[in-house]
Design an enzyme around this catalytic site. Sequence first.
Site, short mmCIF file in Angstrom:
data_model
loop_
_atom_site.label_atom_id
_atom_site.label_comp_id
_atom_site.label_asym_id
_atom_site.label_seq_id
_atom_site.Cartn_x
_atom_site.Cartn_y
_atom_site.Cartn_z
N CYS A 1 76.50 34.80 23.44
CA CYS A 1 75.49 34.11 22.62
C CYS A 1 76.04 32.91 21.86
CB CYS A 1 74.83 35.08 21.65
SG CYS A 1 75.99 36.05 20.68
N HIS B 1 72.81 31.81 15.22
CA HIS B 1 74.24 31.64 14.94
C HIS B 1 74.50 30.20 14.49
CE1 HIS B 1 74.81 35.54 16.46
NE2 HIS B 1 75.44 35.31 17.59
#
Lengths: 348, 348, 348, 348
Positions: free
Chosen positions: C148, C241
């Site tokens: 990710c 993120h």
Amino acid sequence: MVNNQKIRVGVLGSTGSVGQKFIELLSNHPWFEIKELAASEKSAGKKYGDAVNWILPTPLPSHIKNITVKNCEPNLNCQIVFSGLDSNIAGEIETTFAKKDYVVVSNSKNHRMDEDVPLLIPEINDNHLELIKHQAYGRGMIVTNPNCTTIGLAIALKPLLDNFGLESVNIITMQALSGAGYPGVSSLDIVDNIIPFISGEEEKIEAEPLKILGQLTSGQVQNAKIKISAQCNRVAVVDGHLECVQVDLKEKTTSDEIIKAWKKFNGEPQRLKLPSAPTNPIHYFEEENFPQPRIHRNIDKGMAVSIGRLRPDTLFDFKFVILSHNTNRGAAGGAILCAELMKAKGYF
Amino acid sequence: MVNNQKIRVGVLGSTGSVGQKFIELLSNHPWFEIKELAASEKSAGKKYGDAVNWILPTPLPSHIKNITVKNCEPNLNCQIVFSGLDSNIAGEIETTFAKKDYVVVSNSKNHRMDEDVPLLIPEINDNHLELIKHQAYGRGMIVTNPNCTTIGLAIALKPLLDNFGLESVNIITMQALSGAGYPGVSSLDIVDNIIPFISGEEEKIEAEPLKILGQLTSGQVQNAKIKISAQCNRVAVVDGHLECVQVDLKEKTTSDEIIKAWKKFNGEPQRLKLPSAPTNPIHYFEEENFPQPRIHRNIDKGMAVSIGRLRPDTLFDFKFVILSHNTNRGAAGGAILCAELMKAKGYF
Amino acid sequence: MVNNQKIRVGVLGSTGSVGQKFIELLSNHPWFEIKELAASEKSAGKKYGDAVNWILPTPLPSHIKNITVKNCEPNLNCQIVFSGLDSNIAGEIETTFAKKDYVVVSNSKNHRMDEDVPLLIPEINDNHLELIKHQAYGRGMIVTNPNCTTIGLAIALKPLLDNFGLESVNIITMQALSGAGYPGVSSLDIVDNIIPFISGEEEKIEAEPLKILGQLTSGQVQNAKIKISAQCNRVAVVDGHLECVQVDLKEKTTSDEIIKAWKKFNGEPQRLKLPSAPTNPIHYFEEENFPQPRIHRNIDKGMAVSIGRLRPDTLFDFKFVILSHNTNRGAAGGAILCAELMKAKGYF
Amino acid sequence: MVNNQKIRVGVLGSTGSVGQKFIELLSNHPWFEIKELAASEKSAGKKYGDAVNWILPTPLPSHIKNITVKNCEPNLNCQIVFSGLDSNIAGEIETTFAKKDYVVVSNSKNHRMDEDVPLLIPEINDNHLELIKHQAYGRGMIVTNPNCTTIGLAIALKPLLDNFGLESVNIITMQALSGAGYPGVSSLDIVDNIIPFISGEEEKIEAEPLKILGQLTSGQVQNAKIKISAQCNRVAVVDGHLECVQVDLKEKTTSDEIIKAWKKFNGEPQRLKLPSAPTNPIHYFEEENFPQPRIHRNIDKGMAVSIGRLRPDTLFDFKFVILSHNTNRGAAGGAILCAELMKAKGYF
């Protein structure tokens, strides 16, 4: 008291979150000395420092690190065992220990409602310790500490009951994460969120205060006649349960009288100056936005109950807000205070 | 409807948090078109994109960025003004606009309790729009949207009132940060914390539902005869007010009957298929730990009320949990739905 | 495309958090239709609605609820399987499916570094799909989606590599909770806290971009010659993120040139107008305090990468901040985009 | 020392968040006694208890509550003034006090880079106090405490510089909310979010360590020749700045040597056993996921720096993680330690 005269204690369930709190609070205790740490099969045999995932900010004392963890079996070299065991195994283990002459002081729910077991808040019902006489454990005994939310509530209610009589109590809680143990609540369930449900909690809060506030008559506790309703929520607070409370009283009174009753309230722990006793069991705040968990949870060693916002209500007589520290006053700290009371009263 | 046939609208207090939400929701509205943005002295004259500190995740549309912000004076080229003004200035400004023939739909508290001003929840009291006839503003008019907490509560209560009668309502809230505007609550006051107080909020929640649920008789609203008690808390949730509610009903009923009443509840917005209307005003959840703010606040465009945990209570007849989105249903979205209802009913 | 012509797909590990995201994104997919849901032994045989603890805000579609969960064995009635399996079992199961002629598109790490398996970001290395020819799975095949954090990083780096050459990359991440799955991170570990460690993550980020950005030569990927250093932190953010990045480039350039390169960057998904493709893979923000997780993570269906704060650095040539949605772009959404690309390119 | 022999001190900016921390830490100080509290016009003349919005968990001492707040003018009855003034007014006020013979110990940035003003971390550059001789303030003097992030960083770097030489330093911070003062960061900006920007902070971190770590030669500080790059982020942590650091050293060394250098590091505060000195300025943690803000920020009275995760890096020689308490070590506590050093060294 010279160090080797301290009372030897053990902790059952010592690697769990309540067990860790017991260790933190007992590490420098003036009367008690940790000699034994017990936990489940998978920790037994290891050094405690290797077995535990220590989650508290207070550093794990080095002399504790080196204690070898044992199984939860009654061959521990100590007089008292503090139990932070999970409730799915606590009941039987605690009974076994009591039968083998240990003093068991438990934070688990299993024996709380046993007829011959005190559900003890030292400031409120120290006389319930007489129930121990009726226990069939020989020199052993079991005493229990109430649910974390119940404790703050019962301490706030006791002066109302004594001074004005108590008809009914309505409570909505916002409970801290540490109350669910570790790992407990998933972060994905609580960041930017609230969970309006805590399994089994409302039932405990509706039942336990009735026993705690009950009268001891002919060796039996007559439950207090109070109607209680509870709703429980989990919120993103680390420590400290906040409770919105409403009460109907038997006698008419004023806010000032109630605050006066709270402020002057104290009990055996204060009279006996027990080591873990708060100076004042109740702190009342005049500020309109107090108490708050992060600001007030550690007052008086985390052993006092903070109250604020007392005001007349449209449906009940009065409403107010309670805060109490759920792992200090509400769990390990409360249980240690129970043991201190028992020691001071000569129960062991 | 061709674009240039849309109704021209303006937003007062357009740079504030409610103002921003108005803009977000009106940007692609099928009936309304933003033509004017007004704000305080210090923003007036600037391009909106330069004046605003845009805090919403939805990007600020570029055609809005270039609108020049004006003062909050009644020379705006539009028919409706949506007011997200701060309550310390909203009252007078809104009156001024109404007198100059504008349709004022306000989210501010100032005119909510005026005798001739509808306090409108379109699913509940669309007939209160008749009060407008009694206003002395010529072709102008003022309609108000209730407090953000009141809206979720009143929608949950309406089917209870209609089907079983309502004696009393007890509510404890856990309210989101966006309800306090921007910058609003300091992060230092709310991370790992709860504030058990929101200024003026309890008073609004105890009063507003009585008008909303009241009967219109001879051009006057007769307040509903319900006793309400409210306690309000601010928690670390971005959007979505959660409310623990208890009710006493006039008639005996069952949980099943109540859930049935909630599920079949709807009103004019659903019958008229208004653009901002939720398909179902109320969603009931069977899961024991629902509704939750982060999971359910956006249901049905953030315009529906989520309810769960209905169960009998020891002090009241029933208790349950409500969730509603405080800036969609509870502020800008609710106000826009009011305007849609007024348009559909021919008020302008 | 008529409904019954949609490609039949299955989800492996369907009850986990990545599995749920696959279901959410595939529920209304124009090309794919969920026909099979597989999970572990303990879920197999149950209706999906009973087997899953659905944690997403999007309601679980009712036609999905009633699908009976199967074991992760290659007797599923579908052409593609999307794998959200835990990495301790994913490798073997995925191989088994590929050998039985399924198209496997995996979010798990197990096959990412296999020589003949594309580690695919459709905007960057669509030509790596040629590796499939070298797989020994008959009509079956395996394609993998990167880590990710890697995905956002690699998309930001690709235009730099192509336009200016890339020497070295330094990255410090602040990663969202959803990246750890469910229950994942304990709330007690992250409220009012940061964990400066994510097991295995730094190694993936230092290795995966080299393969993704590598050249395909004679049927083999030659890793890019870039030095990467990564440090990873877990923070109390639900999704998205954030990455602080520094780069040394081979050629001198200016901030303006870099921003221009980012803004004009796009690839096959944009040219082919794949259903899950973001309109623009990269959004650059001029605001000095952007991008921010809660504000920008959902831009362009959560499939775009947001960049901001580009400025010269004292130790590297430039530094900047990246944000990308870790479960949309970074997991299920990215994998679905891979499958769309494969379909559009005729791989099945 | 008898109480009336304590040194009389005052606090400038006493109602602000740094001012409050000064009061908390000075309330029971063995050497210093708070005699004067000064603040802005709007607080002057009020009792401190009425003027302040006290935000700290430690209760405001009652003898402090009753002190009458004065203006920030040099007619205070004390020898030292600790300044927590806002930087837009601190510079001139501090100069005025110094000229009137007060010892000014400031946490504000204004005089930090003055040639004749020590930018003091007592463990690092106590000899910089000699700069005071060059000040033109008569018996008065100004000493400054560095930026909150700089302090933790500089303490971690000093043993590296002394033992191995230091070429370059790369730092990415995750900074606590209390660093922004009160009300500071809006809760809407930080719950479920990160702000990748702190105004002016990166510049301070890149500049201040050079002076602190510089050599005093002929009455002048020669800045250290180190290249520093800083990126700063604000996160939802109450107290404690976490920093990801990378360093290039002049000499080759090993992780073990570095850890040894950190562990044996100490300075004048330790040798002189100053009241606010941590026992060990640096605590190194072997656990792979330590240090963490909530767990370690209060170590050694919040005055120590916690370090962990030292490991070789691919781009720099080594990387590691630092944590230090931004309002204790990083602000009021650090400034008080400066004053203690000055007292012990006979500067007043």
